[in-house]
Scaffold this motif. Sequence first.
Motif, PDB file in Angstrom:
ATOM      1  N   VAL A  76     -18.649  23.364 -34.390  1.00  0.00           N
ATOM      2  CA  VAL A  76     -17.712  24.246 -33.696  1.00  0.00           C
ATOM      3  C   VAL A  76     -16.398  24.327 -34.458  1.00  0.00           C
ATOM      4  O   VAL A  76     -16.093  23.478 -35.308  1.00  0.00           O
ATOM      5  N   ASP A  77     -15.600  25.351 -34.115  1.00  0.00           N
ATOM      6  CA  ASP A  77     -14.270  25.473 -34.706  1.00  0.00           C
ATOM      7  C   ASP A  77     -13.258  24.765 -33.818  1.00  0.00           C
ATOM      8  O   ASP A  77     -13.624  24.107 -32.829  1.00  0.00           O
ATOM      9  N   ALA A  79     -11.338  25.789 -31.613  1.00  0.00           N
ATOM     10  CA  ALA A  79     -11.320  26.266 -30.233  1.00  0.00           C
ATOM     11  C   ALA A  79     -12.572  25.855 -29.471  1.00  0.00           C
ATOM     12  O   ALA A  79     -12.733  26.196 -28.290  1.00  0.00           O
ATOM     13  N   GLU A  81     -15.569  26.866 -30.251  1.00  0.00           N
ATOM     14  CA  GLU A  81     -16.554  27.940 -30.324  1.00  0.00           C
ATOM     15  C   GLU A  81     -17.556  27.640 -31.444  1.00  0.00           C
ATOM     16  O   GLU A  81     -17.169  27.120 -32.495  1.00  0.00           O
ATOM     17  N   PRO A  82     -18.832  27.958 -31.234  1.00  0.00           N
ATOM     18  CA  PRO A  82     -19.847  27.651 -32.250  1.00  0.00           C
ATOM     19  C   PRO A  82     -19.528  28.284 -33.598  1.00  0.00           C
ATOM     20  O   PRO A  82     -19.151  29.450 -33.682  1.00  0.00           O
ATOM     21  N   ASN A  91     -19.377  23.821 -24.621  1.00  0.00           N
ATOM     22  CA  ASN A  91     -18.385  23.869 -23.542  1.00  0.00           C
ATOM     23  C   ASN A  91     -16.985  23.833 -24.141  1.00  0.00           C
ATOM     24  O   ASN A  91     -16.402  22.757 -24.293  1.00  0.00           O
ATOM     25  N   PRO A  92     -16.418  25.002 -24.484  1.00  0.00           N
ATOM     26  CA  PRO A  92     -15.094  25.015 -25.113  1.00  0.00           C
ATOM     27  C   PRO A  92     -14.019  24.340 -24.271  1.00  0.00           C
ATOM     28  O   PRO A  92     -13.133  23.667 -24.788  1.00  0.00           O
ATOM     29  N   ASP A 154      -7.501  25.228 -21.974  1.00  0.00           N
ATOM     30  CA  ASP A 154      -7.044  25.668 -23.290  1.00  0.00           C
ATOM     31  C   ASP A 154      -5.804  26.541 -23.235  1.00  0.00           C
ATOM     32  O   ASP A 154      -5.183  26.798 -24.259  1.00  0.00           O
TER      33      ASP A 154
END
Length: 256
Positions: A76-77, A79, A81-82, A91-92, A154
Amino acid sequence: MPLPPPPVRPDPNHVPTEAELRRDLAAAYRLFALFGMTDLVYTHLSVRVPGEGHRFLVNPYGLLFEEITASSLVLVDAAGEPAQETSWPVNPAGFVIHSALHLGAPNAHCVMHTHTLAGMAVAAQQGGLLPLNQISTEFHGRVAIHEYEGIAADDNLGERERLVRDMGDKPCMILRHHGLLTVGRSVAEAFYWMYYLEQSCRIQLAAQASGVPLSIPPEHVVRRARDQMGGSPVKGWLPWQALRRKLDREQPDYAN
């Protein structure tokens, strides 16, 4: 059973590959399940992947920790996100605490967070972690406290900054009314801190449940015991190698 070869002390300057990190992190998930430090499919263990940009490995959302393998981990990054194709969701929102510390705290290459009974119980106590045992003394001055602000989101940039501020350069944190968190320069180091932080919380609850007055060593004795345990650029490497051998024997599919 023949004895394994003597353990080789790892090179603290070695930069692990993504494949090595996947196997280490998958092993940590299996060990969390083995030692009863899970919360169904919730909580996360994450590790930074070397290279350009901010990329991390984390568990696919919905798998039990005992089901996780090296190849099932999701890149993931920052954030959450994949950053790779995946058939499993991530689960971000659950990665908010991790990303804040990965990006802002020194030595937070690996971040581990738990919702264990013992950890949450101590997180609800005003006194925090007490130096009631030789194991507990190693945490003297090494456990940060972050006050509860509700579910980490977030869009709450202020809390992310406060998490980093509260963590400072400590390896451990009690998230008030929430749970435990540890960081490390490696998966082995973060696991070492979490395993013994959890044991310290269990010891504290057991001692408190006895109903007799608690005996706490003098401050100078606690500091001396902590300092005697010392530090290491490869903290926790010896038990980690032993635990990896255990998994290799009993749950070899973790490395798949």
